[in-house]
Scaffold this motif. Structure first.
Motif, PDB file in Angstrom:
ATOM      1  N   ASP A 124      29.904  59.217  38.399  1.00  0.00           N
ATOM      2  CA  ASP A 124      29.590  58.157  39.356  1.00  0.00           C
ATOM      3  C   ASP A 124      30.727  57.131  39.345  1.00  0.00           C
ATOM      4  O   ASP A 124      30.948  56.466  38.338  1.00  0.00           O
ATOM      5  CB  ASP A 124      28.263  57.495  38.985  1.00  0.00           C
ATOM      6  N   GLN A 125      31.420  57.026  40.463  1.00  0.00           N
ATOM      7  CA  GLN A 125      32.555  56.126  40.534  1.00  0.00           C
ATOM      8  C   GLN A 125      32.049  54.725  40.832  1.00  0.00           C
ATOM      9  O   GLN A 125      31.477  54.475  41.897  1.00  0.00           O
ATOM     10  CB  GLN A 125      33.529  56.598  41.605  1.00  0.00           C
ATOM     11  N   GLN A 126      32.259  53.799  39.927  1.00  0.00           N
ATOM     12  CA  GLN A 126      31.685  52.467  40.064  1.00  0.00           C
ATOM     13  C   GLN A 126      32.531  51.528  40.900  1.00  0.00           C
ATOM     14  O   GLN A 126      32.027  50.507  41.362  1.00  0.00           O
ATOM     15  CB  GLN A 126      31.473  51.869  38.678  1.00  0.00           C
ATOM     16  N   VAL A 127      33.823  51.840  41.032  1.00  0.00           N
ATOM     17  CA  VAL A 127      34.718  51.035  41.861  1.00  0.00           C
ATOM     18  C   VAL A 127      35.416  51.983  42.830  1.00  0.00           C
ATOM     19  O   VAL A 127      36.072  52.932  42.398  1.00  0.00           O
ATOM     20  CB  VAL A 127      35.752  50.281  41.014  1.00  0.00           C
ATOM     21  N   LYS A 128      35.256  51.721  44.106  1.00  0.00           N
ATOM     22  CA  LYS A 128      35.789  52.631  45.115  1.00  0.00           C
ATOM     23  C   LYS A 128      36.713  51.913  46.081  1.00  0.00           C
ATOM     24  O   LYS A 128      36.381  50.843  46.594  1.00  0.00           O
ATOM     25  CB  LYS A 128      34.656  53.268  45.912  1.00  0.00           C
ATOM     26  N   ILE A 148      44.739  44.241  55.146  1.00  0.00           N
ATOM     27  CA  ILE A 148      43.425  44.055  54.531  1.00  0.00           C
ATOM     28  C   ILE A 148      43.093  45.301  53.733  1.00  0.00           C
ATOM     29  O   ILE A 148      42.974  46.397  54.278  1.00  0.00           O
ATOM     30  CB  ILE A 148      42.331  43.794  55.573  1.00  0.00           C
ATOM     31  N   LEU A 149      42.979  45.117  52.417  1.00  0.00           N
ATOM     32  CA  LEU A 149      42.634  46.225  51.534  1.00  0.00           C
ATOM     33  C   LEU A 149      41.224  45.994  51.006  1.00  0.00           C
ATOM     34  O   LEU A 149      40.875  44.883  50.599  1.00  0.00           O
ATOM     35  CB  LEU A 149      43.625  46.321  50.372  1.00  0.00           C
ATOM     36  N   ASN A 150      40.422  47.032  51.009  1.00  0.00           N
ATOM     37  CA  ASN A 150      39.007  46.907  50.683  1.00  0.00           C
ATOM     38  C   ASN A 150      38.646  47.614  49.386  1.00  0.00           C
ATOM     39  O   ASN A 150      39.277  48.602  48.989  1.00  0.00           O
ATOM     40  CB  ASN A 150      38.158  47.464  51.820  1.00  0.00           C
ATOM     41  N   CYS A 151      37.576  47.103  48.768  1.00  0.00           N
ATOM     42  CA  CYS A 151      37.110  47.647  47.505  1.00  0.00           C
ATOM     43  C   CYS A 151      35.597  47.447  47.428  1.00  0.00           C
ATOM     44  O   CYS A 151      35.106  46.355  47.743  1.00  0.00           O
ATOM     45  CB  CYS A 151      37.812  46.921  46.356  1.00  0.00           C
ATOM     46  N   ASP A 152      34.873  48.468  47.037  1.00  0.00           N
ATOM     47  CA  ASP A 152      33.421  48.387  46.870  1.00  0.00           C
ATOM     48  C   ASP A 152      33.056  48.729  45.436  1.00  0.00           C
ATOM     49  O   ASP A 152      33.713  49.561  44.804  1.00  0.00           O
ATOM     50  CB  ASP A 152      32.716  49.361  47.821  1.00  0.00           C
ATOM     51  N   LYS A 197      28.418  43.738  47.497  1.00  0.00           N
ATOM     52  CA  LYS A 197      29.228  44.343  46.428  1.00  0.00           C
ATOM     53  C   LYS A 197      30.559  44.830  46.994  1.00  0.00           C
ATOM     54  O   LYS A 197      30.959  46.000  46.839  1.00  0.00           O
ATOM     55  CB  LYS A 197      28.475  45.480  45.739  1.00  0.00           C
ATOM     56  N   HIS A 198      31.234  43.915  47.645  1.00  0.00           N
ATOM     57  CA  HIS A 198      32.464  44.247  48.353  1.00  0.00           C
ATOM     58  C   HIS A 198      33.487  43.150  48.142  1.00  0.00           C
ATOM     59  O   HIS A 198      33.163  41.959  48.180  1.00  0.00           O
ATOM     60  CB  HIS A 198      32.169  44.391  49.856  1.00  0.00           C
ATOM     61  N   LEU A 199      34.722  43.547  47.903  1.00  0.00           N
ATOM     62  CA  LEU A 199      35.806  42.577  47.902  1.00  0.00           C
ATOM     63  C   LEU A 199      36.972  43.097  48.717  1.00  0.00           C
ATOM     64  O   LEU A 199      37.094  44.313  48.947  1.00  0.00           O
ATOM     65  CB  LEU A 199      36.244  42.190  46.484  1.00  0.00           C
ATOM     66  N   SER A 200      37.768  42.165  49.184  1.00  0.00           N
ATOM     67  CA  SER A 200      38.914  42.545  49.997  1.00  0.00           C
ATOM     68  C   SER A 200      40.108  41.670  49.629  1.00  0.00           C
ATOM     69  O   SER A 200      39.960  40.527  49.203  1.00  0.00           O
ATOM     70  CB  SER A 200      38.589  42.429  51.489  1.00  0.00           C
ATOM     71  N   LEU A 201      41.271  42.244  49.802  1.00  0.00           N
ATOM     72  CA  LEU A 201      42.539  41.547  49.580  1.00  0.00           C
ATOM     73  C   LEU A 201      43.235  41.422  50.926  1.00  0.00           C
ATOM     74  O   LEU A 201      43.451  42.424  51.605  1.00  0.00           O
ATOM     75  CB  LEU A 201      43.419  42.332  48.603  1.00  0.00           C
ATOM     76  N   HIS A 202      43.566  40.178  51.302  1.00  0.00           N
ATOM     77  CA  HIS A 202      44.273  39.923  52.540  1.00  0.00           C
ATOM     78  C   HIS A 202      45.699  39.494  52.213  1.00  0.00           C
ATOM     79  O   HIS A 202      45.895  38.613  51.355  1.00  0.00           O
ATOM     80  CB  HIS A 202      43.578  38.821  53.352  1.00  0.00           C
ATOM     81  N   ILE A 203      46.644  40.089  52.894  1.00  0.00           N
ATOM     82  CA  ILE A 203      48.045  39.719  52.726  1.00  0.00           C
ATOM     83  C   ILE A 203      48.550  39.257  54.088  1.00  0.00           C
ATOM     84  O   ILE A 203      48.569  40.023  55.048  1.00  0.00           O
ATOM     85  CB  ILE A 203      48.892  40.909  52.229  1.00  0.00           C
ATOM     86  N   THR A 227      45.035  36.469  49.492  1.00  0.00           N
ATOM     87  CA  THR A 227      43.696  35.909  49.381  1.00  0.00           C
ATOM     88  C   THR A 227      42.720  37.036  49.058  1.00  0.00           C
ATOM     89  O   THR A 227      42.776  38.092  49.694  1.00  0.00           O
ATOM     90  CB  THR A 227      43.256  35.224  50.681  1.00  0.00           C
ATOM     91  N   VAL A 228      41.860  36.789  48.078  1.00  0.00           N
ATOM     92  CA  VAL A 228      40.820  37.762  47.767  1.00  0.00           C
ATOM     93  C   VAL A 228      39.474  37.150  48.147  1.00  0.00           C
ATOM     94  O   VAL A 228      39.201  35.978  47.856  1.00  0.00           O
ATOM     95  CB  VAL A 228      40.864  38.214  46.295  1.00  0.00           C
ATOM     96  N   PHE A 229      38.675  37.944  48.826  1.00  0.00           N
ATOM     97  CA  PHE A 229      37.326  37.541  49.239  1.00  0.00           C
ATOM     98  C   PHE A 229      36.311  38.402  48.501  1.00  0.00           C
ATOM     99  O   PHE A 229      36.508  39.616  48.371  1.00  0.00           O
ATOM    100  CB  PHE A 229      37.140  37.732  50.752  1.00  0.00           C
TER     101      PHE A 229
END
Lengths: 114, 114
Positions: A1-5, A20-24, A71-77, A63-65
């Motif tokens: 089970d991948q906990q960070v995708k 915009i890079l996304n992470c769940d 359960k989501h984060l994103s990196l904006h450049i 910027t990281v949101f």
């Protein structure tokens, strides 16, 4: 089970535009999140982080949101530059991780075209 | 600046050989880690150590062992190298008391097992 995708293996943007890079993540015990950048033939380097008590952290063009409910984060450049072309890894730390163990995503390769 | 040094950038070994990958950090960090990076699989934790002579298995410890006799040095050992251990190996260290657990990485060792 991948906990960070990181669901996007690659992203291509034009110089000057926003990246915009996304992470769940799935584990509710994660309470600190980090982004690392990796150039070819080098080790990853820390870029920016955010605690779960915040929803935004800004450092220059980066910027990281964090959206805890989703359960989501994103990196904006903004603006993206050719030198930003690299692999970006999202990482998450559980609460009270004395050993400093992080769970990493698979990475997103960003290409910024001149 | 934190420096994490991996003894070799490139290694070529034969199947069945015993392989030692060495890592040294100069910041008195308690935590040290060994990862392998493969295309599409991100960073996978092999072993980590939170103190001298202490070690814990990560996500993919099979076929590997580690040694930490001194705080600054963390060694990864492949007892009998196999072709499926051909990979990029990354060492990292972090300070235990920071709360952020930012990891500092070496430049990596690209190991080819023939």
């Amino acid at each position: 089970d991948q906990q960070v995708k990181q669901n996007s293996p690659s992203l291509s943007v034009q110089e000057g535009r926003i990246s915009i890079l996304n992470c769940d993540y799935t584990n509710s015990m994660f309470d600190y999140f980090l982004w690392y950048k990796k150039y070819p033939a080098e080790g990853p380097t820390f870029l920016i982080s955010i605690s779960s008590i915040k929803d935004k952290n800004e450092d220059g063009r980066f910027t990281v949101f964090l959206n805890k409910s989703a359960k989501h984060l994103s990196l904006h450049i903004v603006p993206s530059q050719p030198g930003d072309s690299a692999v970006y890894f999202c990482a998450a730390n559980p609460h009270n991780t004395n050993a400093g163990k992080s769970t990493f995503g698979d990475g997103t390769t960003l290409t910024v075209k001149p | 600046d934190v420096k994490v040094t991996q003894s070799s950038r490139y290694l070529v070994k034969r199947t069945g050989e015993k392989v030692f990958l060495e890592c040294v950090q100069d910041m008195d960090h308690e935590n040290m880690f060994w990862y392998r990076q493969d295309p599409g699989l991100g960073l996978r934790l092999i072993y980590f150590s939170y103190d001298v002579k202490m070690k814990e298995k990560g996500d993919i410890p099979e076929g590997y062992s580690v040694s930490r006799e001194k705080k600054e040095r963390f060694s990864l050992i492949l007892e009998s190298a196999s072709t499926n251990q051909t990979s990029m190996y990354l060492c990292a260290s972090s300070f235990s008391g920071s709360g952020t657990n930012i990891q500092y990485f070496g430049a990596g060792t690209r190991l080819s097992v023939l």
